[in-house]
Design a protein around this motif. Sequence first.
Motif, PDB file in Angstrom:
ATOM      1  N   PHE A 142      -2.857 -11.139   5.007  1.00 19.35           N
ATOM      2  CA  PHE A 142      -4.324 -10.602   6.080  1.00 19.35           C
ATOM      3  C   PHE A 142      -3.954  -9.158   6.766  1.00 19.35           C
ATOM      4  O   PHE A 142      -2.386  -9.739   7.008  1.00 19.35           O
ATOM      5  N   LYS A 143      -4.249  -8.404   5.910  1.00 19.91           N
ATOM      6  CA  LYS A 143      -3.753  -7.303   6.759  1.00 19.91           C
ATOM      7  C   LYS A 143      -4.755  -6.225   6.576  1.00 19.91           C
ATOM      8  O   LYS A 143      -5.226  -6.272   6.859  1.00 19.91           O
ATOM      9  N   ALA A 144      -4.229  -4.603   6.811  1.00 20.73           N
ATOM     10  CA  ALA A 144      -5.357  -4.043   6.839  1.00 20.73           C
ATOM     11  C   ALA A 144      -7.124  -4.157   6.131  1.00 20.73           C
ATOM     12  O   ALA A 144      -6.258  -4.272   4.727  1.00 20.73           O
ATOM     13  N   TYR A 197     -10.627  -6.120   0.784  1.00 18.50           N
ATOM     14  CA  TYR A 197      -9.460  -6.803   0.932  1.00 18.50           C
ATOM     15  C   TYR A 197      -7.562  -6.115   0.887  1.00 18.50           C
ATOM     16  O   TYR A 197      -8.168  -5.572  -0.460  1.00 18.50           O
ATOM     17  N   TYR A 198      -7.367  -6.387   1.433  1.00 27.52           N
ATOM     18  CA  TYR A 198      -6.197  -5.398   1.287  1.00 27.52           C
ATOM     19  C   TYR A 198      -5.641  -5.598  -0.430  1.00 27.52           C
ATOM     20  O   TYR A 198      -4.842  -5.229  -1.434  1.00 27.52           O
ATOM     21  N   HIS A 199      -4.968  -7.104  -0.848  1.00 32.23           N
ATOM     22  CA  HIS A 199      -4.919  -7.685  -1.477  1.00 32.23           C
ATOM     23  C   HIS A 199      -5.545  -6.901  -2.869  1.00 32.23           C
ATOM     24  O   HIS A 199      -5.093  -6.559  -4.471  1.00 32.23           O
ATOM     25  N   VAL A 212       8.779  -0.967  -7.157  1.00 35.85           N
ATOM     26  CA  VAL A 212       9.844  -2.572  -7.846  1.00 35.85           C
ATOM     27  C   VAL A 212       8.971  -4.229  -6.999  1.00 35.85           C
ATOM     28  O   VAL A 212       8.993  -3.051  -5.400  1.00 35.85           O
ATOM     29  N   ASP A 213       8.286  -5.170  -7.251  1.00 36.46           N
ATOM     30  CA  ASP A 213       7.834  -5.557  -6.408  1.00 36.46           C
ATOM     31  C   ASP A 213       8.216  -7.190  -6.580  1.00 36.46           C
ATOM     32  O   ASP A 213       8.265  -7.371  -7.510  1.00 36.46           O
ATOM     33  N   VAL A 214       8.041  -8.197  -5.580  1.00 38.30           N
ATOM     34  CA  VAL A 214       8.406  -8.418  -5.647  1.00 38.30           C
ATOM     35  C   VAL A 214       7.308 -10.015  -6.975  1.00 38.30           C
ATOM     36  O   VAL A 214       7.501 -10.791  -6.937  1.00 38.30           O
ATOM     37  N   LEU A 233       0.843  -1.124   0.075  1.00 38.56           N
ATOM     38  CA  LEU A 233      -0.322   0.123   0.148  1.00 38.56           C
ATOM     39  C   LEU A 233       0.843   0.871  -0.005  1.00 38.56           C
ATOM     40  O   LEU A 233       0.671   1.824  -0.492  1.00 38.56           O
ATOM     41  N   THR A 234       1.634   1.401   0.677  1.00 40.92           N
ATOM     42  CA  THR A 234       2.749   2.428   1.124  1.00 40.92           C
ATOM     43  C   THR A 234       3.640   2.761   0.073  1.00 40.92           C
ATOM     44  O   THR A 234       3.854   3.845  -0.717  1.00 40.92           O
ATOM     45  N   GLY A 235       4.188   2.028  -0.954  1.00 36.33           N
ATOM     46  CA  GLY A 235       4.820   1.568  -2.364  1.00 36.33           C
ATOM     47  C   GLY A 235       4.022   2.513  -3.228  1.00 36.33           C
ATOM     48  O   GLY A 235       4.068   3.276  -4.145  1.00 36.33           O
TER      49      GLY A 235
HETATM   50  C1  LIG Z   1      -3.534  -9.217  10.450  1.00 36.17           C
HETATM   51  C2  LIG Z   1      -3.583  -7.189  10.029  1.00 36.17           C
HETATM   52  C3  LIG Z   1      -4.110  -6.559  10.200  1.00 36.17           C
HETATM   53  C4  LIG Z   1      -3.760  -4.963  10.182  1.00 36.17           C
HETATM   54  N1  LIG Z   1      -5.255  -4.419  10.341  1.00 36.17           N
HETATM   55  C5  LIG Z   1      -5.176  -2.782   9.898  1.00 36.17           C
HETATM   56  C6  LIG Z   1      -6.381  -2.288  10.100  1.00 36.17           C
HETATM   57  O1  LIG Z   1      -7.418  -2.500  10.156  1.00 36.17           O
HETATM   58  N2  LIG Z   1      -6.274  -1.001   9.987  1.00 36.17           N
HETATM   59  C7  LIG Z   1      -4.950  -0.443   9.326  1.00 36.17           C
HETATM   60  O2  LIG Z   1      -4.591   0.547   9.577  1.00 36.17           O
HETATM   61  N3  LIG Z   1      -3.708  -1.095   9.104  1.00 36.17           N
HETATM   62  C8  LIG Z   1      -3.875  -2.258   9.465  1.00 36.17           C
HETATM   63  N4  LIG Z   1      -2.999  -3.183   9.726  1.00 36.17           N
HETATM   64  C9  LIG Z   1      -1.310  -1.927   9.288  1.00 36.17           C
HETATM   65  C10 LIG Z   1      -1.657  -2.426   7.380  1.00 36.17           C
HETATM   66  O3  LIG Z   1      -1.703  -3.318   7.062  1.00 36.17           O
HETATM   67  C11 LIG Z   1       0.021  -1.994   7.630  1.00 36.17           C
HETATM   68  O4  LIG Z   1       0.569  -0.903   8.220  1.00 36.17           O
HETATM   69  C12 LIG Z   1       1.144  -1.746   5.753  1.00 36.17           C
HETATM   70  O5  LIG Z   1       0.140  -2.843   5.129  1.00 36.17           O
HETATM   71  C13 LIG Z   1       1.457  -1.700   5.794  1.00 36.17           C
HETATM   72  O6  LIG Z   1       1.840  -1.408   3.841  1.00 36.17           O
HETATM   73  P1  LIG Z   1       3.178  -1.444   3.833  1.00 36.17           P
HETATM   74  O7  LIG Z   1       3.142  -1.151   1.868  1.00 36.17           O
HETATM   75  O8  LIG Z   1       4.355  -0.631   4.172  1.00 36.17           O
HETATM   76  O9  LIG Z   1       4.054  -2.931   3.692  1.00 36.17           O
HETATM   77  P2  LIG Z   1       3.921  -4.469   2.867  1.00 36.17           P
HETATM   78  O10 LIG Z   1       2.431  -4.165   2.222  1.00 36.17           O
HETATM   79  O11 LIG Z   1       4.250  -5.503   3.652  1.00 36.17           O
HETATM   80  O12 LIG Z   1       4.410  -4.171   1.851  1.00 36.17           O
HETATM   81  C14 LIG Z   1       5.768  -4.488   1.307  1.00 36.17           C
HETATM   82  C15 LIG Z   1       6.329  -4.752  -0.047  1.00 36.17           C
HETATM   83  O13 LIG Z   1       7.353  -4.999  -0.144  1.00 36.17           O
HETATM   84  C16 LIG Z   1       7.680  -6.050  -1.080  1.00 36.17           C
HETATM   85  N5  LIG Z   1       8.993  -6.732  -0.863  1.00 36.17           N
HETATM   86  C17 LIG Z   1       9.811  -6.634   0.570  1.00 36.17           C
HETATM   87  N6  LIG Z   1      11.112  -7.184  -0.049  1.00 36.17           N
HETATM   88  C18 LIG Z   1      11.031  -6.785  -1.217  1.00 36.17           C
HETATM   89  C19 LIG Z   1      12.372  -6.905  -1.804  1.00 36.17           C
HETATM   90  N7  LIG Z   1      13.263  -6.856  -1.282  1.00 36.17           N
HETATM   91  N8  LIG Z   1      12.222  -6.181  -3.262  1.00 36.17           N
HETATM   92  C20 LIG Z   1      11.088  -5.597  -3.610  1.00 36.17           C
HETATM   93  N9  LIG Z   1       9.908  -6.104  -2.937  1.00 36.17           N
HETATM   94  C21 LIG Z   1       9.583  -6.270  -1.686  1.00 36.17           C
HETATM   95  C22 LIG Z   1       6.845  -7.024  -0.797  1.00 36.17           C
HETATM   96  O14 LIG Z   1       5.526  -8.186  -1.967  1.00 36.17           O
HETATM   97  C23 LIG Z   1       5.127  -6.398  -0.468  1.00 36.17           C
HETATM   98  O15 LIG Z   1       4.321  -6.083  -1.577  1.00 36.17           O
HETATM   99  C24 LIG Z   1      -2.335  -4.833   9.567  1.00 36.17           C
HETATM  100  C25 LIG Z   1      -1.397  -4.972   9.785  1.00 36.17           C
HETATM  101  C26 LIG Z   1      -1.198  -6.607  10.053  1.00 36.17           C
HETATM  102  C27 LIG Z   1      -0.842  -7.316   9.995  1.00 36.17           C
END
Ligand SMILES: Cc1cc2nc3c(=O)[nH]c(=O)nc-3n(C[C@H](O)[C@H](O)[C@H](O)COP(=O)(O)OP(=O)(O)OC[C@H]3O[C@@H](n4cnc5c(N)ncnc54)[C@H](O)[C@@H]3O)c2cc1C
Length: 382
Positions: A43-45, A95-97, A33-35, A14-16
């Motif tokens: 299961f995330k947000a 759903y997050y995905h 870049v993503d995997v 979601l961030t990237g």
């Molecule tokens: C069970 C659960 C429930 C949650 N529920 C909530 C909620 O209800 N509300 C809320 O606000 N937040 C919730 N959160 C928190 C929220 O989901 C996260 O803060 C958010 O998903 C973070 O997003 P991100 O993009 O930073 O990280 P991620 O979603 O972890 O994305 C990281 C990405 O980086 C990629 N990646 C990793 N390593 C590499 C590499 N070396 N090279 C290339 N790509 C790479 C991965 O494939 C992935 O796509 C929840 C978290 C969890 C675990």
Amino acid sequence: MAITTDVLILGGGLTGSTAAHALANKGVRVALVDVHDQIPNVFKAEKAGPHSLPQLRRLGIGDSVEAVGRKLFESIDAADGRILRRMRLGERGYYYHDFVNHIRKQLPPEVQFIRGTARRIETSDNLQTVQLASGETIESRLVIVSCGGASQLFDQLSITRTLVIEDPAIGFAMLIEPAAGGKFWFDGSGVTYYPNSAAPRISYCSMFSVPGAMRINMFGFHDVKSTWVHELVDNPQAKLVRTFPKLTKLIGDFRVATKVEVMPVRPSVANGFRRPGFVLAGDAFSTVPPSTGKGVYKLMHDVEVLAELVPEWIKTPGMGTQKTSTYYDHPQKREADDHVRMKTLYQHWAATSTTVRAQVHRMRFFADAYIKDLIGYTADLG
Ligand SMILES: Cc1cc2nc3c(=O)[nH]c(=O)nc-3n(C[C@H](O)[C@H](O)[C@H](O)COP(=O)(O)OP(=O)(O)OC[C@H]3O[C@@H](n4cnc5c(N)ncnc54)[C@H](O)[C@@H]3O)c2cc1C
């Protein structure tokens, strides 16, 4: 030959993906870049509330949550088998995905998406070099590291992490159905149900409609290997009823229709990030217990601040620590980080403290919500 770009985003969660969207819309040359081409089911947000929705709209991805999410008509707080209060918060269940994949689909065509795993990273005051597992090399003026809270890249960047609380946090997810078939009375809405005490070390369970089903997510503070977690996984129905004895009085008899998804989280914050050439965003900067519901709020602030600063950074030569530090020192980021830290400490205390003060606090929260409902007060935020 190496690919070159102004901003390389490592990790398209979601961030990237949001950062790629926001920066490309400001005319910045971005590679992401993503995997995975498509984020797999994880299961995330899964709920966007009144605080994150305006942010999503400001960042131009409000349409994505509308497209994949289900609007929740009411947000209901409940405990001890009864409704405490009803609010119209305009929340969306998704759903997050689905959400992230939809944002990816909407990326401006100028964003270069590269499927790959970042393996090596070298940073400097001017040009950063990232090598993918495939051997491909990417050169960029700035790297935004948004690859989640656990990455081998942290070692290479000399990033360490400090736990915000010692206890491990955890989230559980499953689908439920009414035992008699049909739909729950709160179909199309969301119910947050609180336990009566700190005994189960659970913050709450959240039941809400996602497209085509009723989700139940439960958040608390348990080690993934504990007996408590094993009992839940082995017999979720029995454990839910033991944890929330009057739940069926409120929602009726139900059955758990899927396996329990278990997602452990160690709430932590990065150290040693003031460096040239890269910034940490989203979970790569800090992770929160899922019960805070603040992961999306926090990462959207990171992206908003980057969308303000990065277009200016690339107008002048160099990418030294002076530049990258302005992101961490930005008042909006600091305020969001402080808020989330306080919320983490609070959620942990409220779910696990057995002191009289905590029990009084819990009862006051229930009474306050119940009185508001009795006098007909309804929060209406959308
Ligand atoms: C069970 C659960 C429930 C949650 N529920 C909530 C909620 O209800 N509300 C809320 O606000 N937040 C919730 N959160 C928190 C929220 O989901 C996260 O803060 C958010 O998903 C973070 O997003 P991100 O993009 O930073 O990280 P991620 O979603 O972890 O994305 C990281 C990405 O980086 C990629 N990646 C990793 N390593 C590499 C590499 N070396 N090279 C290339 N790509 C790479 C991965 O494939 C992935 O796509 C929840 C978290 C969890 C675990």
